[in-house]
Write an enzyme that holds these catalytic residues in place. Structure first.
Site, PDB file in Angstrom:
ATOM      1  N   GLN A  71      -5.972 106.179  47.189  1.00 42.34           N
ATOM      2  CA  GLN A  71      -5.065 107.048  47.994  1.00 42.34           C
ATOM      3  C   GLN A  71      -5.157 106.961  49.577  1.00 42.34           C
ATOM      4  O   GLN A  71      -4.129 107.042  49.902  1.00 42.34           O
ATOM      5  CB  GLN A  71      -5.902 108.644  47.629  1.00 42.34           C
ATOM      6  N   ASP A  75     -13.004 106.013  37.863  1.00 38.91           N
ATOM      7  CA  ASP A  75     -12.662 107.273  37.177  1.00 38.91           C
ATOM      8  C   ASP A  75     -13.459 107.249  35.875  1.00 38.91           C
ATOM      9  O   ASP A  75     -13.255 108.229  34.874  1.00 38.91           O
ATOM     10  CB  ASP A  75     -11.131 107.781  36.812  1.00 38.91           C
ATOM     11  N   ARG A 117     -12.471 115.330  34.040  1.00 30.98           N
ATOM     12  CA  ARG A 117     -13.254 114.191  33.323  1.00 30.98           C
ATOM     13  C   ARG A 117     -14.572 114.255  32.995  1.00 30.98           C
ATOM     14  O   ARG A 117     -15.106 113.683  31.798  1.00 30.98           O
ATOM     15  CB  ARG A 117     -12.978 112.918  34.407  1.00 30.98           C
TER      16      ARG A 117
HETATM   17  C1  S3P Z   1      -6.128 107.488  42.595  1.00 29.01           C
HETATM   18  C2  S3P Z   1      -7.119 106.579  43.168  1.00 29.01           C
HETATM   19  C3  S3P Z   1      -8.477 106.963  42.983  1.00 29.01           C
HETATM   20  C4  S3P Z   1      -8.772 107.592  41.893  1.00 29.01           C
HETATM   21  C5  S3P Z   1      -8.010 108.853  41.571  1.00 29.01           C
HETATM   22  C6  S3P Z   1      -6.566 108.234  41.519  1.00 29.01           C
HETATM   23  C7  S3P Z   1      -4.802 107.122  42.948  1.00 29.01           C
HETATM   24  O1  S3P Z   1      -9.103 107.788  44.234  1.00 29.01           O
HETATM   25  O2  S3P Z   1     -10.422 108.110  41.633  1.00 29.01           O
HETATM   26  O3  S3P Z   1      -8.305 109.578  40.299  1.00 29.01           O
HETATM   27  O4  S3P Z   1      -3.830 107.341  42.206  1.00 29.01           O
HETATM   28  O5  S3P Z   1      -4.504 106.584  43.967  1.00 29.01           O
HETATM   29  P1  S3P Z   1      -9.663 107.083  45.614  1.00 29.01           P
HETATM   30  O6  S3P Z   1      -8.239 106.712  46.265  1.00 29.01           O
HETATM   31  O7  S3P Z   1     -10.293 108.225  46.215  1.00 29.01           O
HETATM   32  O8  S3P Z   1     -10.562 106.201  44.981  1.00 29.01           O
END
Ligand code: S3P
Length: 438
Positions: free
Chosen positions: A174, A320, A392
């Site tokens: 993210q 996740d 989840r």
């Molecule tokens: C995601 C990245 C992950 C994941 C989330 C979705 C994404 O989070 O846990 O469910 O779509 O980029 P983080 O970037 O905080 O690790």
């Protein structure tokens, strides 16, 4: 959230799990398809789109910013792109619902606009850390106000962004994606270097929409000043949704499930390796390249599981899926030790604490550590657990109910609709017994 605010479930042993389970589209890819198609020139057609509350919240935000999005059929969207500079400001706050992905990626995208925006979210999202995107975006010249690093975020428009080289302290797709989206609007090159490679959907999709980008596992860089061109996106089934069924079939004696055409990007499938180390019987068939994303049919048969010391290097590739792995560990023979997973504490809930509280209520010996857990496998009893508004966690306890000695009663399951609408029907169809009400 939808009209399911008070949804409580009970889950109890059903039949051995059998059949073919088609899970909905990938959440991460669905978010990105909306965002990039909105900024592209021309109309993009998305199939396999996740009809979840998180992705619909992102679509609604884009609509408020002036993007026309048609839904010709469930799971389909036609996004009429407005071009990189075609968004228009919204008067009211933009509600991201429960979606951390939506808010963090939008923060990057909105940092480069000419207008101000305010991003808000639900009770869970309002507790999630945003400094991880605010600080590097501010180094790029963005101006973002927040209350102590938490939502709501007020993103000022009209800033001149410039590229930076950012070394992310935690592995986060993210954060990486937020910076790359801001980088579209920045002068010079934006580069992100990660401590462990994370899902690279933003990078792959930017390339598919025609933006020059260099990327390799753990690093990505792009320069501003190009254009995005409409593209069609076929979203594969979400591995994270498949994970509940993969664990369920592994732990319920007599089960055999097939999950067709699941996205198998290696940055997502750490759970398969972890379960195989625990003795699971999982095979992948019909491996294909689906527009640059590996997909395949996952076939799972019951097998006795034993505890493991989870290699910490697998954690980012199954971040996740750890809640449902905790369930597998609590019925495996022997001890499972998980470390290197501190990020779980800042997800939709503190997933180490919420899973420990629930699994202990069901009689498991689960000790929390700052970055993981030590779980001694055994038998699960029944009891009452709460999801803490975490989709989840709710689905993980529905899986626990399959092998518990009495019903598992799960409070607050409405948030399941954020990522997996229809979970209960699909689950019951293949042999679960999950009922509405206590
Ligand atoms: C995601 C990245 C992950 C994941 C989330 C979705 C994404 O989070 O846990 O469910 O779509 O980029 P983080 O970037 O905080 O690790």
């Amino acid at each position: 959230m939808s009209g399911q605010e008070q949804s409580n479930w009970s889950s109890r042993p059903g039949l051995p799990l059998h059949g073919t389970v088609r899970v909905p589209g990938d959440k991460s890819i669905s978010h990105r398809a909306l965002l990039l198609a909105a900024l592209a020139q021309g109309d993009s057609h998305v199939t396999g789109f996740l009809e979840g509350e998180d992705t619909r919240a992102t679509a609604a935000v884009l609509a408020r910013l002036g993007v026309r999005i048609d839904a010709p059929a469930p799971g389909e969207r036609v996004i009429h792109g407005v071009g990189l500079h075609g968004l228009r400001g919204a008067e009211q706050a933009l509600d991201c619902g429960n979606a951390g992905t939506g808010m963090r990626l939008l923060a990057g995208l909105l940092a480069g606009q000419a207008f101000d925006s305010t991003l808000t979210g639900d009770a869970s999202l309002s507790t999630r850390p945003m400094r991880r995107v605010i600080e590097p975006l501010m180094r790029m010249g963005a101006r973002i106000d927040s209350r102590t690093g938490l939502p709501p975020l007020h993103v000022h428009g009209g800033q001149m962004l410039h590229g930076v080289r950012h070394v992310t302290p935690v592995a986060s797709a993210q954060v990486k994606s937020a910076l790359l989206l801001a980088g579209l609007y920045a002068a010079g090159t934006t580069q992100v270097v990660e401590p462990h490679p994370t899902r690279d959907y933003t990078e792959r999709m930017l390339a598919a929409f025609g933006w020059p980008i260099q990327f390799a596992p753990g690093r990505a860089s792009l320069a501003g000043g190009h254009a995005l061109h409409a593209a069609d996106v076929a979203v594969p089934a979400d591995f994270s949704s498949a994970a509940f069924f993969i664990v369920a079939a592994s732990i319920v004696p007599g089960s055999e499930l097939r999950l067709p055409a699941v996205g198998l990007n290696p940055r997502r499938t750490g759970l398969l390796q972890a379960l195989q180390l625990m003795g699971a019987d999982i095979t992948v068939e019909n491996l294909q390249d689906n527009h640059g994303e590996p997909t395949g049919d996952v076939v799972v048969r019951h097998a006795p599981l034993h505890g493991i010391e989870l290699p910490p290097g697998l954690v980012p590739d199954m971040i996740d899926e750890l809640p449902v792995l905790f369930v597998a560990a609590s019925v495996a023979e022997g001890r499972t030790i998980i470390s290197g997973a501190a990020e779980l504490r800042v997800k939709e809930s503190d997933r180490i604490a919420t899973m420990a509280a629930g699994l202990r209520a069901l009689g498991t010996s689960m000790a929390e550590t700052p970055d993981g857990a030590i779980i001694d496998g055994g038998r699960l009893g029944g009891g009452r657990v709460t999801s803490h508004l975490d989709h989840r966690v709710a689905m993980s306890f529905a899986v626990a109910g399959l092998v518990a000695q009495a019903p598992v009663r799960i409070d607050d399951c409405a948030t399941v609709a954020t990522s997996f609408p229809g979970f209960r029907d699909i689950a019951n169809h293949c042999g679960f017994d999950v009922r509405e009400g206590r």
